[in-house]
Scaffold this active site. Structure first.
Site, mmCIF file in Angstrom:
data_model
loop_
_atom_site.group_PDB
_atom_site.id
_atom_site.type_symbol
_atom_site.label_atom_id
_atom_site.label_comp_id
_atom_site.label_asym_id
_atom_site.label_seq_id
_atom_site.Cartn_x
_atom_site.Cartn_y
_atom_site.Cartn_z
ATOM 1 N N TRP A 71 81.548 -4.732 -27.037
ATOM 2 C CA TRP A 71 80.814 -3.655 -26.351
ATOM 3 C C TRP A 71 79.910 -4.384 -25.374
ATOM 4 C CZ3 TRP A 71 75.684 -1.641 -26.178
ATOM 5 C CH2 TRP A 71 75.588 -0.296 -25.812
ATOM 6 N N ASN A 97 78.378 -11.098 -32.327
ATOM 7 C CA ASN A 97 77.744 -9.797 -32.138
ATOM 8 C C ASN A 97 76.244 -10.043 -32.039
ATOM 9 O OD1 ASN A 97 76.895 -7.153 -32.143
ATOM 10 N ND2 ASN A 97 77.393 -6.770 -34.293
ATOM 11 N N GLU A 473 77.473 14.222 -25.695
ATOM 12 C CA GLU A 473 78.123 12.939 -25.997
ATOM 13 C C GLU A 473 79.633 13.063 -26.119
ATOM 14 O OE1 GLU A 473 77.082 10.967 -29.737
ATOM 15 O OE2 GLU A 473 76.500 12.891 -30.554
HETATM 16 C C1 F6R Z 1 74.742 10.774 -32.082
HETATM 17 C C2 F6R Z 1 74.575 9.561 -32.857
HETATM 18 C C3 F6R Z 1 73.459 8.639 -32.492
HETATM 19 C C4 F6R Z 1 72.827 8.042 -33.764
HETATM 20 C C5 F6R Z 1 71.799 6.984 -33.382
HETATM 21 C C6 F6R Z 1 71.058 6.452 -34.599
HETATM 22 O O1 F6R Z 1 75.791 11.545 -32.570
HETATM 23 O O2 F6R Z 1 75.303 9.287 -33.760
HETATM 24 O O3 F6R Z 1 72.502 9.266 -31.714
HETATM 25 O O4 F6R Z 1 72.244 9.073 -34.489
HETATM 26 O O5 F6R Z 1 72.447 5.913 -32.745
HETATM 27 O O6 F6R Z 1 71.939 5.903 -35.523
HETATM 28 P P1 F6R Z 1 71.506 5.598 -37.004
HETATM 29 O O7 F6R Z 1 71.302 6.873 -37.694
HETATM 30 O O8 F6R Z 1 72.655 4.808 -37.566
HETATM 31 O O9 F6R Z 1 70.249 4.795 -36.925
#
Ligand code: F6R
Length: 593
Positions: A71, A97, A473
């Site tokens: 990425w 990574n 998204e």
């Molecule tokens: C949207 C989505 C992201 C995550 C964000 C935080 O659908 O999945 O906005 O919510 O990247 O991710 P976590 O919860 O893994 O910290």
């Protein structure tokens, strides 16, 4: 975010690496590659999907290899920037990574010393550093190389003619999968589910020397014990099970997710966390998170303020990390489904440095956040593969209800009713899913628009934010979530027949005010789709379309309303032919700043 995998054993490494990489696609990537050690190191990589890379290859012989989904952070997605990267001799290959902060300096030093670096990536300095320090001891060379790196360097190194691979972890997850005279390495559990359920989670600063029949984890040069864990997720959990997309499967899993998460909490002897108020206990609360988890946190504010009756401050973890006044007098909750989000982890570290007790809510057992928090509350959503969070969001809401209910200061009769209603949620969510065809129909009508507003008030204001986030998204429609009362303070200028508004209406103290806003929106000709909790003549008269959601106490309405908005986003995106599970430019686990 980048995914990394490794294999060492008796089988051909190539199909295993490609299969594992395929399982990490959900993390988001733009290019991929593998390196196999047979007679020398053979590297194949390109800015293509994993399947395309695999189809272009004949089966290679080696039984040791590493792989990567990239990425892009430094340098565009291209063949030359894709990993693995090699040293000058082509005998050392590395997948990585993270972000190397001092890579310009290292690059210049290496160039002065005669190394030729071909890519624009920060990663490429690593194999050259290993080459520089190699004097016959591969492991030592990796140890010396990582000492030079500032930043995050979770990586795997492979060297020709070595019967081991060396993995190092700093700031991004890395797990070792234990097999029978074969071992695996991966960024994430789903990559390994086809092969093993026995894993070791590496910790920051660990260097693992992995051979076919041994794993030696070192820290600061000495071997350390790292506990082996059993993974409870099954292979089926990470498959589509006949659904067209993971997202649709995960939306449909939500009744089960609520049941499983509740069952886990109900069976526990103790409340999930101590939220005792007053007398040296809690006076206020801080909740931090990113993205969808931030929206769950905002719902949490209404839940905890409504039940526990203490003020709750919610902040984006990424902003909190740069704010002047960090500490909270009492306790903080950090919500992160992956448990690996960089900004969330940084906020936990900062809170702890400032002496705050941190409770984390996460879906991933053994994730980094769970190892640094004071207390971890797990959600039981199973692996979420689609980039767009759905079932983990709902599971986070369940965790928040469950955290708050034992400390509720509402009267006992109301509390009993609420617990009953909470247990009804799987049935109510199933009723929403049974209405899927109707929601899909409305979605088809909305799919032709390019701009949309979502509005809600009170506990459903964050639901509007989350509905808009889901839509943008996966369907690439520009959507904004707004507090209903705020629309007139600017966004009204954008209303009109080409800008629909989705209104989440709740039968609570916000109802009259939302009706007023709906009238104002309609006066500006925006098509209006309303979500309402029961047949409501006023709304039917006002709105162009109405989706009736099952009746539930307003406290729990975010759960049913969110499921409607997830389905709406899904079917809009489907109609527009979008790559629903893997939206462009997005990553599932955001391990960089
Ligand atoms: C949207 C989505 C992201 C995550 C964000 C935080 O659908 O999945 O906005 O919510 O990247 O991710 P976590 O919860 O893994 O910290």
């Amino acid at each position: 975010m980048c995914g990394i995998v490794g294999y060492i054993g008796k089988k051909k490494a190539q199909p295993i690496l490609l299969n594992c990489l395929g399982k990490l696609e959900y993390r988001g990537y733009d290019s991929c590659g593998i390196a196999i050690s047979a007679s020398g190191i053979e590297v194949h990589k390109d800015a293509v999907r994993v399947r395309v890379l695999g189809e272009a290859l004949s089966v290679l012989d080696g039984t040791v290899g590493i792989g990567h989904t990239r990425w892009a952070t430094h340098g565009e997605p291209s063949k030359v920037n894709a990993h693995p990267h090699c040293d000058c001799t082509g005998r050392i290959a590395v997948v990585h990574n993270g972000v190397i902060n001092n890579f310009y300096k290292l690059r210049e030093q290496l160039a002065d010393e005669g190394h030729t670096l071909a890519s624009q990536t920060d990663t490429e300095v690593i194999p050259h550093l290993i080459e520089k320090y190699y004097d016959g001891d591969f492991v030592k060379a990796v140890e010396l190389a990582v000492r030079e790196i500032e930043g995050s360097y979770t990586m795997i190194a492979l060297m020709a003619d070595e019967s081991k691979i060396v993995a190092a972890r700093k700031d991004s997850p890395l797990i070792i999968g234990i097999g029978d005279r074969e071992n695996y390495i991966a960024s994430d559990v789903p990559a390994l589910l086809d092969y093993t359920s026995r894993v070791i989670y590496l910790e920051d600063g660990d260097i693992a020397v992995v051979s076919a029949d041994n794993v030696d984890v070192k820290k600061d040069g000495s071997s350390v014990d790292r506990e082996e864990h059993k993974i409870l997720w099954s292979v089926e959990d990470a498959q589509k099970a006949g659904y067209e997309h993971f997202m649709l499967k995960e939306i449909h899993e939500q009744p089960k997710v609520i049941r499983d998460t509740l069952a886990e909490y109900i069976s526990a002897a103790e409340p999930a966390a101590d939220l005792t108020v007053g007398d040296g206990g809690l006076e206020d609360m801080l909740i931090l998170a990113c993205g969808t988890s931030y929206h769950a946190s905002l719902v949490g504010k209404y839940i905890i303020e409504g039940l526990v009756k203490i003020p709750v401050r919610v902040e984006l973890a990424s902003e909190f990390n740069y704010s002047g006044q960090a500490s909270t007098r009492s306790r903080a909750i950090v919500i992160t489904q992956s448990g690996e989000t960089y900004d969330a982890l940084m906020s936990v570290k900062r809170l702890k440095e400032e002496g705050c007790q941190v409770i984390v809510i996460t879906n991933v057992v053994g994730s980094t956040v769970s190892r640094i928090a004071d207390q971890t509350v797990y959600t039981r959503a199973g692996p979420e593969i689609s980039v767009a969070a759905t079932k983990t969001f709902v599971a986070q809401l369940i965790a928040l209800y469950w955290l708050a209910l034992p400390y509720s200061r509402v009267d006992i009769r109301r509390l009993d009713d609420l617990v009953m209603e909470l247990r009804q949620l799987p049935v109510k969510v199933q009723q929403v899913l049974d209405n899927e065809a109707i929601i899909a129909d409305y979605a088809r009508q909305l799919a032709k628009f390019e701009n949309m507003f979502y509005m809600g008030k009170g506990i459903n204001y964050p639901v509007a934010l989350e509905g808009a986030l889901k839509l943008k998204e996966i369907s690439y429609i520009h959507a904004e979530g707004y507090a209903a009362g705020e629309l007139k303070h600017g966004p009204f200028a954008l209303l009109g027949s080409k800008t629909p508004v989705v209104a989440v209406v709740t039968q609570d103290n916000t109802y009259e005010s939302v009706i007023t806003t709906i009238k104002q929106v309609k006066a500006r000709q925006s098509p209006l789709l309303a979500l309402v909790g029961e047949e409501d003549e006023t709304i039917i008269q006002l709105a162009d379309s109405v989706i009736t959601v099952p009746q539930i106490d307003p406290l729990f309405s975010p759960v049913v309303n969110s499921v409607v908005l997830q389905l709406l986003a899904y079917y809009v995106a489907k109609r527009r032919g979008c790559p629903i599970d893997f939206p462009r430019h997005l990553a599932k686990t955001v391990t960089v700043e």
